[in-house]
Design an enzyme around this catalytic site. Sequence first.
Site, PDB file in Angstrom:
ATOM      1  N   SER A  98      46.608  57.845  15.886  1.00  0.00           N
ATOM      2  CA  SER A  98      46.158  57.370  17.199  1.00  0.00           C
ATOM      3  C   SER A  98      46.525  55.916  17.463  1.00  0.00           C
ATOM      4  CB  SER A  98      44.626  57.505  17.235  1.00  0.00           C
ATOM      5  OG  SER A  98      44.082  56.754  18.290  1.00  0.00           O
ATOM      6  N   GLU A 156      44.582  53.969  18.663  1.00  0.00           N
ATOM      7  CA  GLU A 156      43.400  53.170  18.299  1.00  0.00           C
ATOM      8  C   GLU A 156      43.644  52.367  17.024  1.00  0.00           C
ATOM      9  OE1 GLU A 156      40.023  52.760  19.629  1.00  0.00           O
ATOM     10  OE2 GLU A 156      41.255  53.285  21.346  1.00  0.00           O
ATOM     11  N   TYR A 203      35.910  55.154  14.012  1.00  0.00           N
ATOM     12  CA  TYR A 203      36.928  56.188  14.284  1.00  0.00           C
ATOM     13  C   TYR A 203      38.306  55.689  13.875  1.00  0.00           C
ATOM     14  CZ  TYR A 203      40.314  58.833  17.105  1.00  0.00           C
ATOM     15  OH  TYR A 203      41.414  59.561  17.528  1.00  0.00           O
ATOM     16  N   LYS A 224      40.897  56.995  11.049  1.00  0.00           N
ATOM     17  CA  LYS A 224      42.282  57.384  11.374  1.00  0.00           C
ATOM     18  C   LYS A 224      43.287  56.578  10.545  1.00  0.00           C
ATOM     19  CE  LYS A 224      42.181  60.673  14.561  1.00  0.00           C
ATOM     20  NZ  LYS A 224      42.759  62.007  14.342  1.00  0.00           N
ATOM     21  N   HIS A 227      46.011  60.501  25.983  1.00  0.00           N
ATOM     22  CA  HIS A 227      46.574  61.545  26.840  1.00  0.00           C
ATOM     23  C   HIS A 227      45.437  62.422  27.336  1.00  0.00           C
ATOM     24  CE1 HIS A 227      47.034  62.525  22.579  1.00  0.00           C
ATOM     25  NE2 HIS A 227      46.686  63.748  22.906  1.00  0.00           N
TER      26      HIS A 227
HETATM   27  P1  NAP Z   1      39.053  66.923  20.997  1.00  0.00           P
HETATM   28  O1  NAP Z   1      39.222  67.554  22.336  1.00  0.00           O
HETATM   29  O2  NAP Z   1      37.852  66.089  20.733  1.00  0.00           O
HETATM   30  O3  NAP Z   1      39.136  68.088  19.897  1.00  0.00           O
HETATM   31  C1  NAP Z   1      38.757  67.877  18.569  1.00  0.00           C
HETATM   32  C2  NAP Z   1      38.839  69.181  17.827  1.00  0.00           C
HETATM   33  O4  NAP Z   1      38.445  68.962  16.465  1.00  0.00           O
HETATM   34  C3  NAP Z   1      37.910  70.272  18.360  1.00  0.00           C
HETATM   35  O5  NAP Z   1      38.554  71.514  18.286  1.00  0.00           O
HETATM   36  C4  NAP Z   1      36.754  70.233  17.380  1.00  0.00           C
HETATM   37  O6  NAP Z   1      36.061  71.453  17.266  1.00  0.00           O
HETATM   38  C5  NAP Z   1      37.530  69.959  16.096  1.00  0.00           C
HETATM   39  N1  NAP Z   1      36.657  69.487  15.023  1.00  0.00           N
HETATM   40  C6  NAP Z   1      35.712  68.525  15.066  1.00  0.00           C
HETATM   41  N2  NAP Z   1      35.101  68.403  13.890  1.00  0.00           N
HETATM   42  C7  NAP Z   1      35.671  69.306  13.061  1.00  0.00           C
HETATM   43  C8  NAP Z   1      35.448  69.697  11.722  1.00  0.00           C
HETATM   44  N3  NAP Z   1      34.502  69.122  10.972  1.00  0.00           N
HETATM   45  N4  NAP Z   1      36.216  70.677  11.198  1.00  0.00           N
HETATM   46  C9  NAP Z   1      37.161  71.289  11.951  1.00  0.00           C
HETATM   47  N5  NAP Z   1      37.404  70.974  13.229  1.00  0.00           N
HETATM   48  C10 NAP Z   1      36.661  70.001  13.785  1.00  0.00           C
HETATM   49  O7  NAP Z   1      40.323  66.008  20.653  1.00  0.00           O
HETATM   50  P2  NAP Z   1      41.777  65.971  21.334  1.00  0.00           P
HETATM   51  O8  NAP Z   1      41.742  65.032  22.464  1.00  0.00           O
HETATM   52  O9  NAP Z   1      42.242  67.365  21.525  1.00  0.00           O
HETATM   53  O10 NAP Z   1      42.605  65.245  20.189  1.00  0.00           O
HETATM   54  C11 NAP Z   1      43.201  65.997  19.134  1.00  0.00           C
HETATM   55  C12 NAP Z   1      43.421  65.071  17.946  1.00  0.00           C
HETATM   56  O11 NAP Z   1      44.276  64.002  18.328  1.00  0.00           O
HETATM   57  C13 NAP Z   1      42.173  64.405  17.393  1.00  0.00           C
HETATM   58  O12 NAP Z   1      42.355  64.260  16.003  1.00  0.00           O
HETATM   59  C14 NAP Z   1      42.152  63.038  18.055  1.00  0.00           C
HETATM   60  O13 NAP Z   1      41.445  62.131  17.261  1.00  0.00           O
HETATM   61  C15 NAP Z   1      43.638  62.738  18.097  1.00  0.00           C
HETATM   62  N6  NAP Z   1      44.092  61.867  19.175  1.00  0.00           N
HETATM   63  C16 NAP Z   1      43.762  62.135  20.468  1.00  0.00           C
HETATM   64  C17 NAP Z   1      44.262  61.338  21.479  1.00  0.00           C
HETATM   65  C18 NAP Z   1      43.933  61.618  22.923  1.00  0.00           C
HETATM   66  O14 NAP Z   1      44.145  60.720  23.750  1.00  0.00           O
HETATM   67  N7  NAP Z   1      43.463  62.807  23.270  1.00  0.00           N
HETATM   68  C19 NAP Z   1      45.121  60.269  21.173  1.00  0.00           C
HETATM   69  C20 NAP Z   1      45.447  60.045  19.840  1.00  0.00           C
HETATM   70  C21 NAP Z   1      44.954  60.862  18.837  1.00  0.00           C
HETATM   71  P3  NAP Z   1      34.760  71.792  18.200  1.00  0.00           P
HETATM   72  O15 NAP Z   1      35.332  72.344  19.477  1.00  0.00           O
HETATM   73  O16 NAP Z   1      34.047  72.777  17.391  1.00  0.00           O
HETATM   74  O17 NAP Z   1      34.013  70.508  18.401  1.00  0.00           O
HETATM   75  O1  G4F Z   2      38.346  57.578  27.283  1.00  0.00           O
HETATM   76  P1  G4F Z   2      37.872  56.753  26.157  1.00  0.00           P
HETATM   77  O2  G4F Z   2      36.573  57.134  25.546  1.00  0.00           O
HETATM   78  O3  G4F Z   2      39.059  56.754  25.096  1.00  0.00           O
HETATM   79  P2  G4F Z   2      39.453  55.801  23.872  1.00  0.00           P
HETATM   80  O4  G4F Z   2      38.297  55.059  23.358  1.00  0.00           O
HETATM   81  O5  G4F Z   2      40.643  55.007  24.300  1.00  0.00           O
HETATM   82  O6  G4F Z   2      39.870  56.882  22.775  1.00  0.00           O
HETATM   83  C1  G4F Z   2      40.656  58.031  23.123  1.00  0.00           C
HETATM   84  O7  G4F Z   2      42.016  57.698  22.975  1.00  0.00           O
HETATM   85  C2  G4F Z   2      42.406  57.389  21.631  1.00  0.00           C
HETATM   86  C3  G4F Z   2      43.899  57.037  21.665  1.00  0.00           C
HETATM   87  O8  G4F Z   2      44.031  55.639  21.862  1.00  0.00           O
HETATM   88  C4  G4F Z   2      42.135  58.586  20.762  1.00  0.00           C
HETATM   89  F1  G4F Z   2      42.550  58.329  19.492  1.00  0.00           F
HETATM   90  C5  G4F Z   2      40.655  58.921  20.781  1.00  0.00           C
HETATM   91  O9  G4F Z   2      40.427  60.095  20.023  1.00  0.00           O
HETATM   92  C6  G4F Z   2      40.230  59.175  22.224  1.00  0.00           C
HETATM   93  O10 G4F Z   2      40.868  60.353  22.660  1.00  0.00           O
HETATM   94  O11 G4F Z   2      37.763  55.215  26.609  1.00  0.00           O
HETATM   95  C7  G4F Z   2      38.842  54.537  27.185  1.00  0.00           C
HETATM   96  C8  G4F Z   2      38.362  53.154  27.642  1.00  0.00           C
HETATM   97  C9  G4F Z   2      37.615  52.376  26.557  1.00  0.00           C
HETATM   98  O12 G4F Z   2      38.078  51.045  26.549  1.00  0.00           O
HETATM   99  C10 G4F Z   2      36.169  52.397  27.019  1.00  0.00           C
HETATM  100  O13 G4F Z   2      35.399  51.244  26.640  1.00  0.00           O
HETATM  101  O14 G4F Z   2      37.439  53.330  28.707  1.00  0.00           O
HETATM  102  C11 G4F Z   2      36.358  52.436  28.518  1.00  0.00           C
HETATM  103  N1  G4F Z   2      35.182  52.948  29.228  1.00  0.00           N
HETATM  104  C12 G4F Z   2      34.548  52.292  30.233  1.00  0.00           C
HETATM  105  N2  G4F Z   2      33.494  53.010  30.644  1.00  0.00           N
HETATM  106  C13 G4F Z   2      34.533  54.088  28.994  1.00  0.00           C
HETATM  107  C14 G4F Z   2      33.472  54.146  29.881  1.00  0.00           C
HETATM  108  N3  G4F Z   2      34.784  55.084  28.098  1.00  0.00           N
HETATM  109  C15 G4F Z   2      33.940  56.156  28.115  1.00  0.00           C
HETATM  110  N4  G4F Z   2      34.181  57.185  27.254  1.00  0.00           N
HETATM  111  N5  G4F Z   2      32.869  56.236  28.966  1.00  0.00           N
HETATM  112  C16 G4F Z   2      32.585  55.236  29.873  1.00  0.00           C
HETATM  113  O15 G4F Z   2      31.622  55.325  30.638  1.00  0.00           O
END
Ligand code: NAP
Ligand code: G4F
Length: 374
Positions: A158, A160, A182, A186, A212
């Site tokens: 990530s 992050e 987190y 990671k 994304h």
């Molecule tokens: P998400 O919607 O939060 O999905 C997380 C998945 O992990 C869910 O299927 C969840 O299952 C499963 N999970 C949680 N705890 C688990 C456990 N103990 N054992 C097995 N599975 C478990 O996340 P996402 O946005 O699709 O992201 C996918 C991956 O990419 C994550 O690793 C995230 O940290 C990483 N990532 C995401 C972003 C982003 O912007 N979306 C960016 C960079 C990296 P349940 O449905 O049962 O909760």
């Molecule tokens: O949408 P967020 O919670 O995503 P964040 O923290 O960037 O993390 C996501 O992206 C990461 C990739 O860089 C992944 F690795 C991670 O698993 C996750 O998918 O928050 C985005 C920004 C933060 O700066 C937060 O402080 O939005 C700001 N924010 C402001 N108000 C808020 C809020 N975030 C959330 N969730 N809720 C609020 O009310």
Amino acid sequence: MVSKTSPPQKVGPVRGRRDGFGKRPVYMAKTALISGITGQDGSFLAELLLDKGYDVYGIIRRSSSFNTDRIDHLYQDPHEKGTRLHLVYGDLNDSSSLNTILRQIHPDEIYNLGAQSHVRVSFDIPEYTGEVTGLGTVRLLEAVREAGIRPKFYQASSSELYGKAVETPQTETTPFHPRSPYACAKAYAYYITLNYRESYDMFACNGILFNHESERRGETFVSRKITRAATRIKVGLQEKLYMGNLDAQRDWGYARDYVEAMWMMLNTDRADDYVIATGETHSVREFIERAFGYLDLDWQEHVEIDPKYFRPAEVDFLRGDASKARRELGWEPTVSFDRLVKLMVDHDLQLAKQETEATEMQHVAVAKARWESL
Ligand code: NAP
Ligand code: G4F
């Protein structure tokens, strides 16, 4: 536990492979295992791999209520012949389940997307986040070694990791400075993946993905929280949206584009680490302005700040440089920021309208019930 299938209809690259039931036919589709299949990315990746002719196995956790909404449209009856999507129970916190799954499935590709993925929540449950998001990766990598198989391995790393970023834009060589439990978890997962590549010559890759989003994004992440609230406000279901830090800036892309990059990383000649990003940055405030503006709403009338959404340490600014992925994998983002916001708002407006209709029907039913009791 796992239902084995008859040979699939579409055929991927030709390979021979042993499984728990002896030799399988030589001509067969590739098999992929996805942890986190019920999440945003897992659901899009499962679609992509099924389209490419893979047999897809997804690890799901036991839950007291159904949590398969994002993949329900892909459901295939395991009693039918030729089923190519299989769900197996397991948990990244439970090595024995991972060992069993890998011994039985022998996947060609593993996508480790499972995680406690919410940054703010990781401050509330840091130890659990470390277990799942950090140690979960080594459990899966060790299960691969114990099964004596050599699948390709994708780790969901990530942006992050960059945290308090020391340079802009961030590339594969930018130093990490994690700012949350987190991100620390990671960081462990990133380095252990790299270590298994170097120690055991595994084809193991880190995709360093920037934020994304999509219509399937979890509703507590900022993008979806905004589009759900703006559309509910539009149809009169709510009045206010309570937010945290509006100044944070992110490089936001579309999740469908990003899962394509995951597949590309495992389907190239050499295992490596890649940044996946759009190269454009926008603030949370801009996201709000864009979403509310698209609905002809004045956001300032509806948005209020609640300090509970601030984080103990914030990642202020992220912008990725994906030129390595562009050059070596041919990957490009296809969805602009503006289009991303619109597609999420369009989707959530439909949801909000359905919610209104359901509420109206409920009111009628309640009203009718009242009259009937007179
Ligand atoms: P998400 O919607 O939060 O999905 C997380 C998945 O992990 C869910 O299927 C969840 O299952 C499963 N999970 C949680 N705890 C688990 C456990 N103990 N054992 C097995 N599975 C478990 O996340 P996402 O946005 O699709 O992201 C996918 C991956 O990419 C994550 O690793 C995230 O940290 C990483 N990532 C995401 C972003 C982003 O912007 N979306 C960016 C960079 C990296 P349940 O449905 O049962 O909760
Ligand atoms: O949408 P967020 O919670 O995503 P964040 O923290 O960037 O993390 C996501 O992206 C990461 C990739 O860089 C992944 F690795 C991670 O698993 C996750 O998918 O928050 C985005 C920004 C933060 O700066 C937060 O402080 O939005 C700001 N924010 C402001 N108000 C808020 C809020 N975030 C959330 N969730 N809720 C609020 O009310």
